[in-house]
Design a protein around this motif. Sequence first.
Motif, PDB file in Angstrom:
ATOM      1  N   ALA A  32      -7.481   1.604 -12.106  1.00 41.25           N
ATOM      2  CA  ALA A  32      -6.463   1.937 -11.118  1.00 41.25           C
ATOM      3  C   ALA A  32      -5.099   1.943 -11.790  1.00 41.25           C
ATOM      4  N   THR A  33      -4.282   2.899 -11.437  1.00 43.07           N
ATOM      5  CA  THR A  33      -2.935   2.967 -11.977  1.00 43.07           C
ATOM      6  C   THR A  33      -1.968   2.332 -11.002  1.00 43.07           C
ATOM      7  N   ALA A  34      -1.315   1.270 -11.440  1.00 41.57           N
ATOM      8  CA  ALA A  34      -0.364   0.580 -10.578  1.00 41.57           C
ATOM      9  C   ALA A  34       0.833   1.477 -10.314  1.00 41.57           C
ATOM     10  N   HIS A  35       1.343   1.419  -9.101  1.00 39.64           N
ATOM     11  CA  HIS A  35       2.530   2.191  -8.793  1.00 39.64           C
ATOM     12  C   HIS A  35       3.373   1.427  -7.782  1.00 39.64           C
ATOM     13  N   ALA A  36       4.638   1.638  -7.825  1.00 40.21           N
ATOM     14  CA  ALA A  36       5.529   0.969  -6.880  1.00 40.21           C
ATOM     15  C   ALA A  36       5.509   1.705  -5.552  1.00 40.21           C
ATOM     16  N   ALA A  37       5.177   0.982  -4.509  1.00 45.46           N
ATOM     17  CA  ALA A  37       5.147   1.582  -3.183  1.00 45.46           C
ATOM     18  C   ALA A  37       6.565   1.700  -2.646  1.00 45.46           C
ATOM     19  N   THR A  38       6.771   2.666  -1.784  1.00 41.28           N
ATOM     20  CA  THR A  38       8.051   2.799  -1.104  1.00 41.28           C
ATOM     21  C   THR A  38       8.128   1.757   0.004  1.00 41.28           C
ATOM     22  N   CYS A  39       9.272   1.715   0.700  1.00 39.39           N
ATOM     23  CA  CYS A  39       9.419   0.746   1.780  1.00 39.39           C
ATOM     24  C   CYS A  39       8.843   1.299   3.079  1.00 39.39           C
ATOM     25  N   ALA A  40       7.560   1.550   3.050  1.00 41.55           N
ATOM     26  CA  ALA A  40       6.868   1.938   4.273  1.00 41.55           C
ATOM     27  C   ALA A  40       6.801   0.734   5.203  1.00 41.55           C
ATOM     28  N   ASP A  41       6.488   0.974   6.457  1.00 39.53           N
ATOM     29  CA  ASP A  41       6.352  -0.137   7.396  1.00 39.53           C
ATOM     30  C   ASP A  41       5.240  -1.096   6.965  1.00 39.53           C
ATOM     31  N   VAL A  42       4.138  -0.509   6.469  1.00 37.99           N
ATOM     32  CA  VAL A  42       2.959  -1.296   6.102  1.00 37.99           C
ATOM     33  C   VAL A  42       2.478  -0.873   4.720  1.00 37.99           C
ATOM     34  N   ASP A  43       2.298  -1.844   3.844  1.00 38.40           N
ATOM     35  CA  ASP A  43       1.739  -1.585   2.516  1.00 38.40           C
ATOM     36  C   ASP A  43       0.315  -2.123   2.486  1.00 38.40           C
ATOM     37  N   VAL A  44      -0.646  -1.247   2.209  1.00 36.67           N
ATOM     38  CA  VAL A  44      -2.058  -1.618   2.162  1.00 36.67           C
ATOM     39  C   VAL A  44      -2.416  -1.872   0.696  1.00 36.67           C
ATOM     40  N   VAL A  45      -2.697  -3.125   0.378  1.00 37.09           N
ATOM     41  CA  VAL A  45      -2.942  -3.550  -1.001  1.00 37.09           C
ATOM     42  C   VAL A  45      -4.441  -3.745  -1.181  1.00 37.09           C
ATOM     43  N   VAL A  46      -5.043  -2.964  -2.089  1.00 37.65           N
ATOM     44  CA  VAL A  46      -6.496  -2.908  -2.188  1.00 37.65           C
ATOM     45  C   VAL A  46      -6.989  -3.337  -3.569  1.00 37.65           C
ATOM     46  N   ALA A  47      -7.913  -4.296  -3.592  1.00 42.47           N
ATOM     47  CA  ALA A  47      -8.596  -4.701  -4.820  1.00 42.47           C
ATOM     48  C   ALA A  47     -10.016  -4.158  -4.763  1.00 42.47           C
ATOM     49  N   PRO A  63     -11.932   4.912   2.093  1.00 35.47           N
ATOM     50  CA  PRO A  63     -12.215   5.103   3.522  1.00 35.47           C
ATOM     51  C   PRO A  63     -11.467   4.145   4.437  1.00 35.47           C
ATOM     52  N   VAL A  64     -11.240   2.917   3.987  1.00 34.12           N
ATOM     53  CA  VAL A  64     -10.515   1.970   4.832  1.00 34.12           C
ATOM     54  C   VAL A  64      -9.056   2.395   4.988  1.00 34.12           C
ATOM     55  N   TYR A  65      -8.430   2.824   3.896  1.00 33.49           N
ATOM     56  CA  TYR A  65      -7.031   3.260   4.000  1.00 33.49           C
ATOM     57  C   TYR A  65      -6.908   4.487   4.895  1.00 33.49           C
ATOM     58  N   SER A  66      -7.850   5.421   4.759  1.00 34.04           N
ATOM     59  CA  SER A  66      -7.843   6.598   5.618  1.00 34.04           C
ATOM     60  C   SER A  66      -7.974   6.201   7.090  1.00 34.04           C
ATOM     61  N   ALA A  67      -8.877   5.252   7.356  1.00 33.97           N
ATOM     62  CA  ALA A  67      -9.074   4.803   8.736  1.00 33.97           C
ATOM     63  C   ALA A  67      -7.834   4.088   9.266  1.00 33.97           C
ATOM     64  N   ILE A  68      -7.170   3.318   8.418  1.00 35.97           N
ATOM     65  CA  ILE A  68      -5.935   2.640   8.839  1.00 35.97           C
ATOM     66  C   ILE A  68      -4.867   3.663   9.189  1.00 35.97           C
ATOM     67  N   GLN A  69      -4.733   4.710   8.382  1.00 35.34           N
ATOM     68  CA  GLN A  69      -3.744   5.748   8.679  1.00 35.34           C
ATOM     69  C   GLN A  69      -4.028   6.414  10.022  1.00 35.34           C
ATOM     70  N   GLN A  70      -5.296   6.574  10.357  1.00 37.51           N
ATOM     71  CA  GLN A  70      -5.655   7.191  11.634  1.00 37.51           C
ATOM     72  C   GLN A  70      -5.400   6.259  12.807  1.00 37.51           C
ATOM     73  N   LYS A  71      -5.584   4.961  12.594  1.00 40.69           N
ATOM     74  CA  LYS A  71      -5.425   3.991  13.680  1.00 40.69           C
ATOM     75  C   LYS A  71      -3.958   3.583  13.881  1.00 40.69           C
ATOM     76  N   VAL A  72      -3.214   3.482  12.796  1.00 37.31           N
ATOM     77  CA  VAL A  72      -1.830   3.013  12.860  1.00 37.31           C
ATOM     78  C   VAL A  72      -0.917   4.233  12.832  1.00 37.31           C
ATOM     79  N   THR A  73      -0.780   4.857  13.958  1.00 43.53           N
ATOM     80  CA  THR A  73      -0.055   6.129  14.029  1.00 43.53           C
ATOM     81  C   THR A  73       1.441   5.962  14.279  1.00 43.53           C
ATOM     82  N   ASN A  74       1.863   4.768  14.658  1.00 43.65           N
ATOM     83  CA  ASN A  74       3.280   4.552  14.987  1.00 43.65           C
ATOM     84  C   ASN A  74       4.053   3.881  13.863  1.00 43.65           C
ATOM     85  N   LYS A  75       3.416   3.749  12.681  1.00 44.12           N
ATOM     86  CA  LYS A  75       4.076   3.121  11.542  1.00 44.12           C
ATOM     87  C   LYS A  75       3.781   3.917  10.275  1.00 44.12           C
TER      88      LYS A  75
END
Length: 231
Positions: A32-47, A63-75
């Motif tokens: 995995a290539t580490a990258h600095a996330a922007t100041c989004a409302d929610v940062d999903v950190v995955v190991a 798949p979990v991140y995709s599902a989170i994006q679909q569920k968390v539509t207001n952030k």
Amino acid sequence: MFSPRSRMTRRTAAHAAAAVVALAAGGVAATATAHAATCADVDVVVARGTFEPGTLGLIVGDPVYSAIQQKVTNKTTSSYPVDYPANLDVYSNPNSAQKGNADLVDHVTKQAAACPNQRFILVGYSQGANVVDNSIGISSDGAVVGGAIVATIPASIEPRVAAVLLFGNPIRAIGKTVTGTYASRTDDVCANGDPVCGAGTDVSAHLSYGNDAGAAATFAATRLSGASLIS
């Protein structure tokens, strides 16, 4: 409260499961290539899991991140793949899981300082669950591809961790679970027959956690909308 979900359910079988992950991925060990996330409302950190390919992890993280994006539509959301070997090295000091532990805590600490309003969702699959366990103060030492804690998320940042999503968590096979301050925010699922988190012998069960992405995302979304969140 803590949700040790089991669809619930020995040590050689667990190593076989890790090998199956590699074979299912065509034997490719992704870095995995580490990258600095922007100041989004929610940062999903995955190991990710041992030898698991994919941006965040083909079996769980993506798949979990995709599902989170679909569920968390207001952030707004961002993602971070924990930068660690995710291999079977349990001998060097620190070993694979401990390197992940250090990187996860470093990332969350820096993000929290740079983005004062950002919340975090921590996701760990298999060895990656060991990484997350250690990072929240639950030692994975003695578990398959585990190790002693080398860093923990500072207490000042802990309230900003909205949810902890764990899949095939190896500490469960040694009778441990997430306890303490993170327990009520933890969804920990172990598939029936999984030899890594349970007493099963079905290595294919350890590859099935994409099926739980939607339920995990719903759990995280519920936590994000809870009254306990920092506004």
